[in-house]
Write an enzyme that holds these catalytic residues in place. Structure first.
Site, PDB file in Angstrom:
ATOM      1  N   ALA A   4      -7.987  30.388  -7.351  1.00 30.11           N
ATOM      2  CA  ALA A   4      -7.689  30.535  -8.777  1.00 30.11           C
ATOM      3  C   ALA A   4      -8.068  29.232  -9.463  1.00 30.11           C
ATOM      4  O   ALA A   4      -8.053  28.169  -8.845  1.00 30.11           O
ATOM      5  CB  ALA A   4      -6.205  30.825  -8.975  1.00 30.11           C
ATOM      6  N   LYS A   5      -8.384  29.391 -10.743  1.00 32.40           N
ATOM      7  CA  LYS A   5      -8.836  28.201 -11.476  1.00 32.40           C
ATOM      8  C   LYS A   5      -7.784  27.104 -11.428  1.00 32.40           C
ATOM      9  O   LYS A   5      -8.089  25.937 -11.260  1.00 32.40           O
ATOM     10  CB  LYS A   5      -9.118  28.571 -12.925  1.00 32.40           C
ATOM     11  CG  LYS A   5     -10.491  29.150 -13.095  1.00 32.40           C
ATOM     12  CD  LYS A   5     -10.843  29.227 -14.569  1.00 32.40           C
ATOM     13  CE  LYS A   5     -11.918  30.278 -14.746  1.00 32.40           C
ATOM     14  NZ  LYS A   5     -11.578  31.351 -15.622  1.00 32.40           N
TER      15      LYS A   5
END
Ligand code: GLU
Length: 279
Positions: free
Chosen positions: A240-241
């Site tokens: 995930a970012k």
């Protein structure tokens, strides 16, 4: 002939999970198509479309034919929605996110997909429809009756998965701010492109029952599915970012060799620090 597709949403840069999915689709598809799922006006960005092209090029993956861009195909989705509307299988929904959140705490059951069904069964009100922004939802119970049940699906390894009505809610098929939702555009395009094998991550498996139902209602062919494990960090965390998952662009800048990485991914070999995780 097996036709697969890679269907990223241009809402950010691609990461290792996308690369794994793309490599797998390329390996399994005699024809491998690229589809840009850019229907979310708030999140899709042209620079990310360019990024996708660059990243695939770097990996040495060349799609067959021109990429299909969903934002240029909205009339097809509207036509599919018209057919469902004519069959009485969708209804307009005027709820705001806040309405839906508030009603979910009320004790009147869940219609599935987290939507309590507040707008289902309202008398049609063309004036209100003309004046108030609204989405269109599938009337799941009716749709299941018309389809004669909930169609299951077959995975590429031959396993079959039955679907049951509890997995299908009154999904949004067209949004207030977008002419089609992911589900509707996905089934219309998979059929239009002749996709025979849908290769995508396991996280999208919950979408399959409603998409199979839409295929049945619209008379579209049934593809086979491969819901593959997701690439995670070694400790199982999703990419995930917010976890600073390395983008393919960052890997390229760090000197990683794209085609070598693609060949490794094709054999299920992941760079140090990552693994495939199945649910
Ligand atoms: N656009 C979706 C995503 O990027 C993939 C949809 C699909 O493969 O069906 O997660």
């Amino acid at each position: 002939m097996t036709t697969t597709r890679f269907a990223p949403s241009p809402t950010g840069r691609l990461h290792l999970g996308h690369a794994y999915s793309a490599v797998l689709g390329r390996r399994l598809g005699e024809r491998w198509l690229l589809r840009i799922e850019d229907l979310d006006p708030g999140r899709a960005r042209p620079e990310h479309v360019e990024g996708i092209m660059e990243d695939l090029d770097w990996l040495g993956l060349e799609p067959d034919g021109e990429p299909l861009v969903q934002s240029s195909r909205t009339q097809l989705y509207a036509a599919a929605l018209d057919r469902l509307r004519a069959a009485g299988l969708v209804y307009p929904c005027f709820c705001t996110r806040a309405d839906i959140a508030a009603s979910l705490t009320a004790p009147h059951g869940d219609a599935g997909s987290g939507y309590p069904g507040s707008c289902r069964g309202l008398p049609d009100d063309p004036e209100r429809r003309a004046a108030v922004p609204h989405s269109w939802r599938l009337d799941a119970a009716r749709a299941i009756t018309v389809a004669g049940g909930t169609p299951g699906w077959t995975e590429q390894d031959g396993r079959t998965f039955p679907a049951d009505p509890s997995q299908i809610g009154d999904a949004i098929l067209a949004r207030k701010d977008a002419p089609s939702s992911y589900h509707l555009a996905c089934v219309v395009d998979d059929a239009a492109s002749g996709v025979t094998l849908v290769v995508r991550g396991e996280d999208l498996r919950p979408s399959t029952p409603v998409q199979r139902l839409l295929q049945q209602l619209l008379g579209l062919p049934e593809p086979t599915y491969l819901h593959h494990p997701l690439v995670t960090h070694e400790d199982g965390r999703r990419l995930a970012k917010r976890d600073q998952a390395p983008t393919l662009a960052a890997m390229r800048e760090a000197g990683v060799d794209g085609p070598v990485l693609a060949r490794q991914l094709a054999t299920g070999l992941l760079p140090t620090g990552f693994r495939l995780s199945s649910d």
